[in-house]
Design an enzyme around this catalytic site. Structure first.
Site, PDB file in Angstrom:
ATOM      1  N   HIS A   1       1.426   4.419  -2.705  1.00  0.00           N
ATOM      2  CA  HIS A   1       1.561   5.744  -2.841  1.00  0.00           C
ATOM      3  C   HIS A   1       2.925   6.311  -3.478  1.00  0.00           C
ATOM      4  O   HIS A   1       2.839   7.548  -4.080  1.00  0.00           O
ATOM      5  CB  HIS A   1       1.607   6.169  -1.113  1.00  0.00           C
TER       6      HIS A   1
ATOM      7  N   HIS B   1       0.724  -0.974  -0.176  1.00  0.00           N
ATOM      8  CA  HIS B   1       0.118   0.106   0.198  1.00  0.00           C
ATOM      9  C   HIS B   1       1.041   1.353  -0.075  1.00  0.00           C
ATOM     10  O   HIS B   1       0.710   2.273  -0.703  1.00  0.00           O
ATOM     11  CB  HIS B   1      -0.789   0.105   1.114  1.00  0.00           C
ATOM     12  N   GLU B   2       1.875   1.350   0.771  1.00  0.00           N
ATOM     13  CA  GLU B   2       2.737   2.727   0.988  1.00  0.00           C
ATOM     14  C   GLU B   2       3.568   2.554  -0.222  1.00  0.00           C
ATOM     15  O   GLU B   2       3.809   3.649  -0.810  1.00  0.00           O
ATOM     16  CB  GLU B   2       3.710   2.245   2.247  1.00  0.00           C
TER      17      GLU B   2
END
Length: 301
Positions: free
Chosen positions: A149, A145-146
Site C-alpha cells: 500500500h 501487503h501493507e
C-alpha cells in the site's frame, strides 16, 4: 454513509469561510445578478472539496495513532518487537521505500493498517491479536501487503480521488439547485424561485445523491488497490504465505471489528461482504475473491 453525513455537517461551516477565502484569492462569488459564474463555482468547490481530503491525509498518522491506541516501537523491548521492526525494514528496503514507523495496537482481531501522507513518512501497525495467532510467515505476508500500500502511494491517491469527487459533488449539487431555481422562476414570470432556504435544501439533497455515487467510486478504487497490495505482498513475501494469511483472516471474520470507521479502508480486512449493496460500497473485496485472484496469478506464473 457516515462519511456523507459528516461531509454535509461541515458544509455550513465551509460556506461561512468560503466567501472570505475567495475574496482573498480575488475570486468573486459564484452567484451573481447575471446568473451563475461557473468558473468561480468550480474554484470554490475545488478549494473546499480538496481541503478536507488533504487535511485528513496530512494528519492521518496522528489520527491513526490516537484512534487505535497504536504504540510506536521506538526501541524494541522483546524479541517479537525486534523481529517486527527488522521485518518491516527488510520489506521496505525490498520495495524501495523509506522504513515506515512500526506500531502495535491493542485489538484482539487479527488486523493491520498502513497510513501516512507519503511513502517516505508512513506508519505500519499490526494488532496484538495478529501477532498472537498468526505464524511468522503469515505476519510477514500481512506486513508485505501493507508495505505494498505504501509503495503504491495508495494513501495519496485515495485522498486525491476523494478530493476530486468532493469537488464535483459540491459543483453539480449547486448547478442542480440553480437549474431548479431557474425553472421555478420561469414558470412564475420571475416571481417565484427557491429562495435561500429552498436553494440550500436542494443543494443538500443533491449532495446526498451525488455523494452516494461518489462513495461507490471511492469504494471501487479501494477494492482495486487491495488486489494490487495483495499482489505486492505475494511478490515480497511469497504467494503461499499471502494466501495463507488471507485464509487465516477469513477464519476470523466473525470476531468483532475493532477498527475505527475512518481507518477501515486502510486495514487489511473488513470482513466478508454478502449483499449487492455491501459489495458496491465495501472498501475491501471479499476475502474469497482475493484468495482466488492470488491463486490464479500464481498459476499463470
Amino acid at each position: 454513509m457516515m462519511r456523507i453525513l459528516l461531509f454535509l455537517g461541515t458544509n455550513l461551516a465551509v460556506i461561512v469561510v468560503a466567501s472570505i477565502t475567495l475574496r482573498l484569492l480575488g475570486v468573486e462569488g459564484y452567484l451573481t445578478e447575471q446568473g451563475m459564474n461557473f468558473n468561480a463555482l468550480l474554484i470554490f468547490c475545488f478549494i473546499f472539496g480538496m481541503a478536507g481530503s488533504m487535511v485528513s491525509l496530512f494528519i492521518s498518522k496522528w489520527m491513526a495513532k490516537r484512534s487505535t491506541g497504536t504504540v510506536i516501537i521506538e526501541s524494541p523491548s522483546n524479541s517479537t518487537e525486534k523481529w517486527l521492526v527488522d521485518t518491516v525494514a527488510e520489506l521496505a528496503r525490498d520495495a524501495g521505500i523509506k522504513t515506515p514507523e512500526v506500531g502495535i495496537f491493542p485489538a484482539q482481531q487479527s488486523n493491520a493498517f498502513a497510513t501516512g501522507w507519503n511513502k517516505d513518512d508512513a506508519l505500519v501497525a499490526v494488532s496484538a491479536g495478529l501477532l498472537n495467532r498468526m505464524r511468522p510467515e503469515e505476519v510477514r505476508a500481512v506486513l508485505a501487503h501493507e508495505i505494498g500500500h505504501v509503495a503504491n502511494g495508495d494513501m495519496v491517491t485515495l485522498a486525491l480521488i476523494q478530493g476530486v469527487l468532493n469537488t464535483f459533488v459540491m459543483f453539480f449539487a449547486r448547478v442542480v439547485a440553480h437549474l431548479v431555481d431557474g425553472f421555478l422562476k420561469s414558470r412564475s414570470d420571475g416571481e417565484g424561485g427557491l429562495g435561500f432556504m429552498g436553494y440550500f435544501a436542494v443543494v443538500i439533497v443533491a449532495e446526498i445523491v451525488f455523494g452516494v455515487i461518489a462513495s461507490a467510486i471511492v469504494a471501487w478504487f479501494s477494492r482495486f488497490r487491495e488486489y494490487r497490495a495483495d499482489s505486492a505482498g505475494a511478490h515480497l513475501a511469497g504467494s503461499g504465505a499471502m494466501i495463507n494469511a488471507l485464509a487465516r483472516l477469513k477464519a476470523e471474520t466473525e470476531m468483532p471489528d475493532q477498527m475505527p470507521d475512518t481507518l477501515r479502508a486502510m486495514a487489511i480486512t473488513k470482513g466478508q461482504t454478502r449483499s449487492l449493496m455491501e459489495r458496491l460500497f465495501a472498501s475491501h473485496p471479499p476475502l474469497d475473491d482475493r484468495i482466488r485472484a492470488l491463486k490464479e496469478a500464481a498459476y499463470r506464473q
